[in-house]
Design an enzyme around this catalytic site. Sequence first.
Site, PDB file in Angstrom:
ATOM      1  N   GLY A 169      13.798  66.570  45.736  1.00 23.96           N
ATOM      2  CA  GLY A 169      13.010  65.697  45.592  1.00 23.96           C
ATOM      3  C   GLY A 169      13.343  64.183  46.030  1.00 23.96           C
TER       4      GLY A 169
ATOM      5  N   GLY B 226      16.397  69.036  49.849  1.00 28.03           N
ATOM      6  CA  GLY B 226      16.104  69.341  51.064  1.00 28.03           C
ATOM      7  C   GLY B 226      16.046  68.128  51.917  1.00 28.03           C
TER       8      GLY B 226
ATOM      9  NE  ARG C 196       7.235  64.433  56.235  1.00 28.98           N
ATOM     10  CZ  ARG C 196       7.199  63.284  55.972  1.00 28.98           C
ATOM     11  NH1 ARG C 196       7.357  62.324  56.749  1.00 28.98           N
ATOM     12  NH2 ARG C 196       7.065  62.990  54.609  1.00 28.98           N
TER      13      ARG C 196
ATOM     14  CE1 TYR D 114       1.921  66.646  53.313  1.00 28.01           C
ATOM     15  CE2 TYR D 114       3.849  66.099  54.907  1.00 28.01           C
ATOM     16  CZ  TYR D 114       2.951  67.097  54.026  1.00 28.01           C
ATOM     17  OH  TYR D 114       3.542  68.476  53.754  1.00 28.01           O
TER      18      TYR D 114
ATOM     19  CB  CYS E 134      -7.957  68.982  71.972  1.00 27.70           C
ATOM     20  SG  CYS E 134      -7.653  70.334  71.110  1.00 27.70           S
ATOM     21  CD  GLU E 135      -7.082  69.067  65.741  1.00 28.29           C
ATOM     22  OE1 GLU E 135      -7.618  68.061  64.695  1.00 28.29           O
ATOM     23  OE2 GLU E 135      -6.870  70.306  65.605  1.00 28.29           O
TER      24      GLU E 135
ATOM     25  CE1 TYR F 278      10.100  70.391  53.359  1.00 35.82           C
ATOM     26  CE2 TYR F 278      10.938  68.303  53.024  1.00 35.82           C
ATOM     27  CZ  TYR F 278      10.738  69.505  52.614  1.00 35.82           C
ATOM     28  OH  TYR F 278      11.145  69.806  51.318  1.00 35.82           O
TER      29      TYR F 278
HETATM   30  N1  LLP Z   1      12.450  72.812  45.297  1.00 34.62           N
HETATM   31  C1  LLP Z   1      11.301  73.198  45.195  1.00 34.62           C
HETATM   32  C2  LLP Z   1      10.881  74.122  44.337  1.00 34.62           C
HETATM   33  C3  LLP Z   1      10.257  72.594  46.380  1.00 34.62           C
HETATM   34  O1  LLP Z   1       8.932  72.850  46.289  1.00 34.62           O
HETATM   35  C4  LLP Z   1      11.076  71.582  47.300  1.00 34.62           C
HETATM   36  C5  LLP Z   1      10.175  71.130  48.196  1.00 34.62           C
HETATM   37  C6  LLP Z   1      12.372  71.328  47.172  1.00 34.62           C
HETATM   38  C7  LLP Z   1      13.226  71.933  46.178  1.00 34.62           C
HETATM   39  C8  LLP Z   1      12.853  70.529  48.103  1.00 34.62           C
HETATM   40  O2  LLP Z   1      12.299  68.975  48.019  1.00 34.62           O
HETATM   41  P1  LLP Z   1      12.993  67.996  48.814  1.00 34.62           P
HETATM   42  O3  LLP Z   1      14.442  67.464  48.254  1.00 34.62           O
HETATM   43  O4  LLP Z   1      12.994  68.286  50.090  1.00 34.62           O
HETATM   44  O5  LLP Z   1      12.175  66.850  48.481  1.00 34.62           O
HETATM   45  N2  LLP Z   1       6.117  68.831  53.746  1.00 34.62           N
HETATM   46  C9  LLP Z   1       6.332  68.121  52.667  1.00 34.62           C
HETATM   47  C10 LLP Z   1       7.229  68.131  51.689  1.00 34.62           C
HETATM   48  C11 LLP Z   1       7.203  69.340  51.068  1.00 34.62           C
HETATM   49  C12 LLP Z   1       8.208  69.629  49.858  1.00 34.62           C
HETATM   50  C13 LLP Z   1       7.892  71.019  49.444  1.00 34.62           C
HETATM   51  N3  LLP Z   1       8.844  71.336  48.308  1.00 34.62           N
HETATM   52  C14 LLP Z   1       6.852  66.462  53.721  1.00 34.62           C
HETATM   53  O6  LLP Z   1       6.809  66.747  54.957  1.00 34.62           O
HETATM   54  O7  LLP Z   1       6.937  65.594  53.384  1.00 34.62           O
END
Ligand code: LLP
Length: 420
Positions: free
Chosen positions: A249, A286, A323, A327, A365-366, A393
Amino acid sequence: MHLITHPLDPAHENHSATIEGVALQQIAQAFDTPCYVYSRSALVQAYTGYRSALITHGMGDRSLICYAVKANANLAILNLFAHLGAGFDILSDAQITHPLPPTKKTKKIVFSGVGKSRAEMRAALTAGIHCFNVESASELTQLNAVAAELNTRAPISLRVNPDVDPKTHPYISTGLKNAKFGIAIDDAFALYQYAASLPHLSITGIDCHIGSQLLDPAPAAEAIDKVLALVDQLARANIPLSHIDIGGGMGIQYHADEPAPAVADYLAPILQKLADRKEHIILEPGRSLVGNAGLLLTRVMVTKPGEEKNFAIVDAAMNDLMRPALYDAYHEIIKVGAGDTAESHPVSGAAQAPEQRWEIVGPVCESGDFLGHDRKLALAEGDLLAILSAGAYGMAMASNYNTRPRAAEVMVDGNHIHLI
Ligand code: LLP
């Protein structure tokens, strides 16, 4: 600009921008555009930042960084993190059988996700992962049945939902009561008792992930307090846990004027709460491991000045980097070289075109196919642009929409470029 951790040297008068030791122009010429470019040293630096924070808080030998594969599942990146000692947080069985030699990594895998198929459960049990992060009573029942068929016991941890507001984009906020994720913290104790009654489960830990792109650690720290209270309550009821998984996160910097906290500062208030515990600590970062280590190279195909807006149509699109469309996410876009082949003036566009406001859009095309709104740039057709902070991502969410092929991905390591 530090949006890609240190190795990006911006373009200046007679030079194209470089990443580590390599000119981005050279990469674009060799691999065409759009092209994702990752810096190996930036990846290593991000991982090392986490390790150092854990060591500083005395958790060096009782912690595991499980890289969240969903952020970027490129095999070279997975291999690099595995080599550095990471485990993995996975979301499908493809991620178990596909990435790395199983013997090297399965014990370091946590399997997340709010819905897992029986086939996935079977594959993970057969591979022998560290644990399943279970998100519902039903999943406990199903997993127990699958483990019984295989005559084994499934290691489990419950993902609890602490009902704290992570203060991030609603689509990536997961820790509030109304989310589909996790088990309400008030129900978790009873569910642990249920899990303890199932013969083919073995309870190993607890898990909590409240959302993504968090810039303030306070909500995560608040969640830890709730988790620790539950862990102690479980221990008193003779359900001891051996690990606490604090999820991922941590946010990164996307905007040049909006700095994100350094990993040590973000983690300090969280790790302080865990320093005196005896449980192992698992983290699932992540974005913060890969986001600022990658950029998306793209070329301006067409400039289309207009009365109200100027459009620069580039060869990357929403299918390459979703993204912004999904978002309304902001990514810095900088000019890193001119498009013509004249090496003598790689930023020649700057001399010819005045700075103007541009809508940077793809050819799909969007109307939602944009990469940046209202960017002040001196652009000419053929110019090479870098969309920054695209390592997380980005490729992971790419598609073939509009029958577009996927972008190439390369990793720069010093003076070497590897097609990955
Ligand atoms: N653990 C779980 C259970 C998760 O669902 C996620 C991300 C992570 C860890 C890793 O989180 P991070 O450290 O990357 O924040 N596509 C979106 C982000 C979706 C996150 C999904 N879950 C974006 O581009 O911002």
